[in-house]
Design a protein around this motif. Structure first.
Motif, mmCIF file in Angstrom:
data_model
loop_
_atom_site.group_PDB
_atom_site.id
_atom_site.type_symbol
_atom_site.label_atom_id
_atom_site.label_comp_id
_atom_site.label_asym_id
_atom_site.label_seq_id
_atom_site.Cartn_x
_atom_site.Cartn_y
_atom_site.Cartn_z
ATOM 1 N N SER A 61 0.838 -1.214 0.000
ATOM 2 C CA SER A 61 0.000 0.000 0.000
ATOM 3 C C SER A 61 0.866 1.255 0.000
ATOM 4 O O SER A 61 0.607 2.212 -0.752
ATOM 5 C CB SER A 61 -0.925 0.009 1.212
ATOM 6 O OG SER A 61 -1.866 -1.034 1.141
ATOM 7 N N GLN A 62 1.900 1.262 0.829
ATOM 8 C CA GLN A 62 2.789 2.421 0.900
ATOM 9 C C GLN A 62 3.499 2.658 -0.421
ATOM 10 O O GLN A 62 3.607 3.802 -0.897
ATOM 11 C CB GLN A 62 3.815 2.225 2.018
ATOM 12 C CG GLN A 62 3.227 2.301 3.420
ATOM 13 C CD GLN A 62 4.264 2.007 4.498
ATOM 14 O OE1 GLN A 62 5.460 1.858 4.207
ATOM 15 N NE2 GLN A 62 3.833 1.929 5.738
ATOM 16 N N GLN A 63 3.993 1.573 -1.038
ATOM 17 C CA GLN A 63 4.708 1.709 -2.307
ATOM 18 C C GLN A 63 3.797 2.259 -3.403
ATOM 19 O O GLN A 63 4.191 3.143 -4.178
ATOM 20 C CB GLN A 63 5.278 0.347 -2.734
ATOM 21 C CG GLN A 63 6.346 -0.204 -1.818
ATOM 22 C CD GLN A 63 7.572 0.681 -1.740
ATOM 23 O OE1 GLN A 63 8.221 0.964 -2.754
ATOM 24 N NE2 GLN A 63 7.902 1.127 -0.542
ATOM 25 N N GLN A 119 1.541 6.765 -6.883
ATOM 26 C CA GLN A 119 0.393 7.559 -7.316
ATOM 27 C C GLN A 119 0.529 9.021 -6.894
ATOM 28 O O GLN A 119 0.112 9.926 -7.638
ATOM 29 C CB GLN A 119 -0.907 6.964 -6.742
ATOM 30 C CG GLN A 119 -2.162 7.685 -7.229
ATOM 31 C CD GLN A 119 -3.396 6.811 -7.152
ATOM 32 O OE1 GLN A 119 -3.341 5.610 -7.400
ATOM 33 N NE2 GLN A 119 -4.518 7.411 -6.793
ATOM 34 N N SER A 120 1.128 9.255 -5.714
ATOM 35 C CA SER A 120 1.256 10.635 -5.224
ATOM 36 C C SER A 120 2.172 11.481 -6.105
ATOM 37 O O SER A 120 2.066 12.704 -6.126
ATOM 38 C CB SER A 120 1.774 10.645 -3.784
ATOM 39 O OG SER A 120 3.108 10.160 -3.718
ATOM 40 N N THR A 121 3.081 10.821 -6.832
ATOM 41 C CA THR A 121 3.961 11.556 -7.747
ATOM 42 C C THR A 121 3.246 11.950 -9.030
ATOM 43 O O THR A 121 3.780 12.746 -9.814
ATOM 44 C CB THR A 121 5.189 10.705 -8.115
ATOM 45 O OG1 THR A 121 4.768 9.540 -8.834
ATOM 46 C CG2 THR A 121 5.956 10.289 -6.876
ATOM 47 N N GLY A 122 2.054 11.364 -9.262
ATOM 48 C CA GLY A 122 1.336 11.631 -10.492
ATOM 49 C C GLY A 122 1.826 10.795 -11.655
ATOM 50 O O GLY A 122 1.414 11.013 -12.804
ATOM 51 N N PHE A 123 2.701 9.816 -11.370
ATOM 52 C CA PHE A 123 3.258 8.991 -12.446
ATOM 53 C C PHE A 123 2.179 8.155 -13.111
ATOM 54 O O PHE A 123 2.080 8.101 -14.341
ATOM 55 C CB PHE A 123 4.357 8.078 -11.875
ATOM 56 C CG PHE A 123 4.982 7.179 -12.893
ATOM 57 C CD1 PHE A 123 5.957 7.653 -13.757
ATOM 58 C CD2 PHE A 123 4.588 5.852 -12.997
ATOM 59 C CE1 PHE A 123 6.536 6.819 -14.700
ATOM 60 C CE2 PHE A 123 5.161 5.013 -13.938
ATOM 61 C CZ PHE A 123 6.140 5.505 -14.797
ATOM 62 N N CYS A 124 1.348 7.475 -12.303
ATOM 63 C CA CYS A 124 0.250 6.684 -12.846
ATOM 64 C C CYS A 124 -0.730 6.355 -11.723
ATOM 65 O O CYS A 124 -0.450 6.581 -10.547
ATOM 66 C CB CYS A 124 0.755 5.397 -13.512
ATOM 67 S SG CYS A 124 1.380 4.155 -12.359
ATOM 68 N N GLN A 125 -1.869 5.801 -12.102
ATOM 69 C CA GLN A 125 -2.856 5.349 -11.129
ATOM 70 C C GLN A 125 -2.465 3.967 -10.608
ATOM 71 O O GLN A 125 -1.807 3.197 -11.311
ATOM 72 C CB GLN A 125 -4.249 5.279 -11.770
ATOM 73 C CG GLN A 125 -4.802 6.628 -12.208
ATOM 74 C CD GLN A 125 -5.041 7.548 -11.029
ATOM 75 O OE1 GLN A 125 -5.677 7.166 -10.044
ATOM 76 N NE2 GLN A 125 -4.525 8.766 -11.117
ATOM 77 N N THR A 126 -2.876 3.668 -9.377
ATOM 78 C CA THR A 126 -2.581 2.350 -8.798
ATOM 79 C C THR A 126 -3.818 1.802 -8.095
ATOM 80 O O THR A 126 -4.648 2.566 -7.608
ATOM 81 C CB THR A 126 -1.431 2.422 -7.779
ATOM 82 O OG1 THR A 126 -1.818 3.265 -6.676
ATOM 83 C CG2 THR A 126 -0.162 2.965 -8.418
#
Length: 251
Positions: free
Chosen positions: A133-135, A140-147
């Motif tokens: 969950s943390q990873q 996702q918080s970086t905006g790289f992609c959805q998880t």
């Protein structure tokens, strides 16, 4: 010597010869069995040494990853807080000085949190679900992609070695997806059946040709790591169709 005595002598010598042959056969089988035992013991010792070497390598990798994380936090987070605290405390305004004291309190908390990650104690204090969950939240918080993450919590009961290997394999899979796949979504799903627990890591990214040697060597390494804990690694991917990784571990 009479004919009867000759027959008795023949039977005696024949029996003695059979006894000697049987004794030789039995001794040979005992020696062969002991040799096989020694060979099997040597193989087991070699396998145990290889597994211990692999686990030590995994521990070192996780420690290096942890130190890199601490370095980034010191530079990006705590460094910034220290700068803000310095500016605020040098101000003549009481409210700014109060802000500076709050920054110092926050810095102390951040440093204490980082100190707890300097060894591998954090591995024992976190569940695999929490780690995943943390990873995914970080990605996702970086905006790289959805998880997305779904779990039936079947990996809650793990030895330290099992957890270490799974954490490192999952890290490696996620790092590969970020570096090479450029997906819009990464999904992890945990489920079990009667005899197996499964972790499925799926991305909808670029995919790759699994026959390429550079990718193949990486997969071999991940397979070996799973084998050290009695697990299994499998991967399917096709150019343009993403990648599907399955990690299996028996109960």
């Amino acid at each position: 010597m009479s004919e009867q005595e000759s027959q008795i002598a023949l039977i005696f010598f024949g029996g003695a010869f059979l006894i000697i042959m049987m004794s030789t056969f039995i001794v040979s089988m005992v020696v062969l069995h002991r040799q096989r035992q020694v060979q099997n013991r040597q193989k087991l010792d070699h396998l145990k040494a290889e597994n211990e070497k692999m686990l030590l390598h995994v521990e070192n990798e996780i420690q290096q990853e942890t130190l890199s994380h601490i370095g980034r936090e010191l530079h990006d987070n705590i460094g910034q807080l220290l700068s803000l605290a310095k500016i605020s405390l040098h101000s003549s305004k009481p409210e700014k000085q109060a802000e500076g004291k709050e920054y110092i309190v926050q810095i102390i908390k951040e440093v204490r949190a980082l100190s707890k990650t300097l060894n591998l104690d954090w591995v024992e204090s976190i569940t695999l679900d929490e780690f995943i969950s943390q990873q995914l939240e970080k990605i996702q918080s970086t905006g790289f992609c959805q998880t997305t993450f779904e779990s039936d919590h079947s990996f809650l009961e793990l030895s330290k070695n099992q957890k270490l290997v799974l954490i490192r394999v999952i890290q490696e899979c996620l790092n590969n997806a970020i570096k090479h796949a450029h997906p819009n979504r990464i999904s992890i799903h945990i489920a079990k059946n009667r005899s197996l627990r499964k972790i499925e890591i799926v991305d909808d990214g670029a995919g790759f040709d699994t026959s390429q040697q550079s990718q193949g060597s990486g997969m071999i390494n991940l397979k070996k790591r799973m084998e050290t804990i009695g697990g299994h690694f499998s991967l399917t991917s096709k150019v343009g169709n993403g990648t599907h990784i399955t990690l299996e571990l028996p109960f």
